[in-house]
Scaffold this active site. Structure first.
Site, mmCIF file in Angstrom:
data_model
loop_
_atom_site.group_PDB
_atom_site.id
_atom_site.type_symbol
_atom_site.label_atom_id
_atom_site.label_comp_id
_atom_site.label_asym_id
_atom_site.label_seq_id
_atom_site.Cartn_x
_atom_site.Cartn_y
_atom_site.Cartn_z
ATOM 1 N N LYS A 179 35.548 21.751 28.323
ATOM 2 C CA LYS A 179 36.739 22.418 27.790
ATOM 3 C C LYS A 179 37.184 23.504 28.762
ATOM 4 C CE LYS A 179 38.208 26.049 24.800
ATOM 5 N NZ LYS A 179 39.387 26.121 25.603
ATOM 6 N N GLY A 232 32.785 33.316 30.809
ATOM 7 C CA GLY A 232 33.920 33.971 30.168
ATOM 8 C C GLY A 232 33.544 35.389 29.784
ATOM 9 N N SER A 233 34.206 35.891 28.769
ATOM 10 C CA SER A 233 33.987 37.289 28.385
ATOM 11 C C SER A 233 32.640 37.461 27.686
ATOM 12 C CB SER A 233 35.109 37.737 27.450
ATOM 13 O OG SER A 233 35.096 36.936 26.276
ATOM 14 N N GLY A 237 30.952 34.996 24.842
ATOM 15 C CA GLY A 237 29.644 34.436 25.186
ATOM 16 C C GLY A 237 28.578 34.847 24.184
ATOM 17 N N GLU A 253 27.516 33.179 31.645
ATOM 18 C CA GLU A 253 27.881 34.093 32.729
ATOM 19 C C GLU A 253 29.098 34.878 32.264
ATOM 20 O OE1 GLU A 253 25.947 34.887 34.976
ATOM 21 O OE2 GLU A 253 24.539 33.262 34.643
ATOM 22 N N CYS A 287 35.263 38.190 38.183
ATOM 23 C CA CYS A 287 34.158 38.766 37.396
ATOM 24 C C CYS A 287 33.338 39.715 38.253
ATOM 25 C CB CYS A 287 33.290 37.662 36.839
ATOM 26 S SG CYS A 287 32.651 36.555 38.096
ATOM 27 N N GLU A 387 35.211 46.668 30.859
ATOM 28 C CA GLU A 387 35.791 45.737 31.837
ATOM 29 C C GLU A 387 37.309 45.683 31.631
ATOM 30 O OE1 GLU A 387 35.287 41.416 31.424
ATOM 31 O OE2 GLU A 387 34.713 41.377 33.542
#
Ligand code: NAP
Length: 486
Positions: A179, A232-233, A237, A253, A287, A387
């Site tokens: 996805k 992703g964020s 996650g 990650e 990232c 972030e």
């Protein structure tokens, strides 16, 4: 632009390019020009997702038994396809994500390199034998694939991140449900297409688009799914990690708040160069992007002066225009988030330059923000802690090396960290002192090699299995220890 039938992109499930059973689609918008619809993608449902998982489960046994040389040949043919079409795919990547065209092309070629790396490395990734006393017994550890694995990727590296997840999954004999991000699905589509053209049997790779809310639970929590590789964020996650069964292997990650330390003995031009590359290329949407600069007091003024001169000279514009340094932000949501943090920063600290929504010369049609530099930033401020994922740098003053390390480590994240110094003691000490999965010395916080392990510490990663290199293969295999007598 009017979207015609030719601009609709389909799911790929059980060897067929198919429409969603919902009959609904969503638009993929060019962040440099929101009037430009890059493509129309399937707004899939849980039912579509169940079909994708079922197809992957049905294909597993045959794929696991497919000779590894044949699996490797498919990866190599997919790499050929990416290389042959690199210009076109890079153009689409820039159109849907916004990064400068040269960086998109690098990403496509690097993805091909990743496929080739795993085509070779996967063929040498075996078990081991164990010495023991009985001459009539052989004791060995064998590796086997896990089964169905789900790959979920973000929009900022929409080809290279899924490539470094899917290639090791396939070469080790797993079947995949992939996805892509809803904000950059076309690049993932092109990767899937390359693998299909490479000769993947039906069901081995299933590509499905749609919102996380609709299809997320099915592709992460269904019984056949044995592993999830997610980038992703941290928020998403951690949510997935909490929801999946204990027996599902996860590789997450996640976000970062990456520091660059500038010591009193640093080459300041180099420090500025590394700040610009780490903080502003990709519009700060990496990232591993530099978001905090920890500068020792004695060089703060000189460093800041040189940095501002360089930042003010950066060229901002469409990634399609040659020579641009900074493209638009990738989505309206990202634009709003970044502008929100710039407002927070103006209240918390001192804005030295940038931080404006740009609207001149047609930029009002896109998500452009001028690169921002804040100073007088203190530990605990939101712009020093959270972030932002945009072109925003926070300069934090430090007394000395120990103070810089303490401040750099004072974060929930631990993805990438760098130091600029010529002091041999600090060069030697830094890797031991810093709490970060990627450590850079006189290099930018961004960038990692295809053949070296990559991943974060603390809330930047589940820290279970690394991605990239041989480490990337471990995640997708389980081991058995065999005692074989005569
Ligand atoms: P995101 O919002 O977390 O989304 C990432 C992917 O996860 C998208 O495909 C998204 O689908 C999907 N998703 C979100 N929630 C889900 C759920 N509950 N179940 C299943 N899928 C779900 O992140 P993003 O905005 O795309 O990317 C930016 C973030 O990625 C930043 O935090 C950045 O630091 C991080 N990142 C980390 C690395 C690394 O290697 N550590 C590399 C690149 C980026 P939808 O698009 O449909 O919502």
């Amino acid at each position: 632009m009017t979207v015609g039938q030719q601009d609709e992109f389909l799911n790929y499930i059980d060897g067929e390019w198919t429409r969603s059973r919902t009959g609904r689609t969503f638009d993929n918008v060019n962040p440099a020009d929101t009037g430009d619809i890059v493509g129309r993608f399937q707004a899939s449902s849980a039912e579509d997702a169940r079909a994708a998982v079922a197809a992957a489960a049905a294909a597993f046994q045959a794929w696991k038994r497919t000779p590894i040389s044949r699996r490797a040949a498919i990866l190599n043919r997919a790499a050929d396809h990416l290389e042959a079409n690199a210009e076109a795919i890079a153009g689409e990547l820039t159109r849907e994500e916004g990064k400068p065209l040269n960086l998109s092309k690098d990403e496509v070629l690097r993805s091909a390199q990743t496929l080739r790396f795993y085509a070779v490395e996967g063929q040498t990734f075996g078990g081991e034998t164990f010495p023991q006393d009985d001459p009539e017994m052989l004791v060995y550890m064998l590796r086997e694939p896990l089964g169905v694995v789900t790959v979920i990727s973000p929009w900022n590296f929409p080809v290279s991140i899924p490539a470094r997840k899917i290639a090791p999954a396939l070469i080790t004999g797993n079947t995949v449900v992939f996805k892509p991000s809803s904000d950059a699905p076309l690049s993932g589509y092109r990767l899937a297409e390359a693998l299909v053209k490479g000769g993947l049997p039906k069901g081995v790779l299933n590509f499905i688009t749609g919102s996380a809310g609709e299809i997320g639970p099915t592709i992460t929590e269904s019984a056949p799914v044995r592993a999830i590789s997610f980038t992703g964020s941290t928020r998403a996650g951690e949510q997935i990690h909490r929801a999946v069964p204990m027996t599902t292997r996860t590789q997450m990650e996640l976000g970062g708040k990456n520091p660059l330390i500038v010591m009193e003995d640093a080459d300041l031009d180099k420090a500025v160069d590394l700040t610009i590359k780490g903080g502003f290329s990709l519009s700060g949407q990496a990232c591993t992007g530099t978001s905090r600069v920890l500068v020792v007091s004695s060089v703060r003024a000189a460093y800041t002066e040189r940095l501002l001169a360089r930042v003010k000279a950066l060229k901002i514009g469409s990634g399609m225009t040659p020579g641009m340094d900074v493209g638009p932000l990738a989505t309206r949501r990202q634009l709003e988030t970044v502008l929100g943090y710039i407002d927070v920063g103006k209240r918390e600290a001192t804005l030295l330059c940038g931080g404006e929504r740009l609207t001149a010369d047609g930029m009002d049609k896109g998500f452009y923000v001028s690169p921002a530099v804040f100073t007088d930033v203190m530990q605990g401020m939101r712009i020093a802690t959270e972030e932002i994922f945009g072109p925003v740098i926070a300069i934090i003053e430090c007394a000395d090396y120990a103070d810089a390390i303490a401040k750099a480590n004072d974060t929930d994240y631990g993805l990438s960290a760098a130091i600029v110094t010529s002091n041999p003691r600090h060069i030697q000490q830094f890797a031991a002192d810093i709490e970060s999965g990627t450590v850079k010395i006189n290099r930018t916080t961004t960038g990692n090699l295809v053949n070296a392990p990559f991943g974060g510490l603390k809330r930047s990663s589940t820290s279970t299995f690394r991605e990239s290199g041989r480490a990337g293969l471990e995640f997708y295999t389980q081991t058995k220890t065999v005692y074989r007598g005569c």
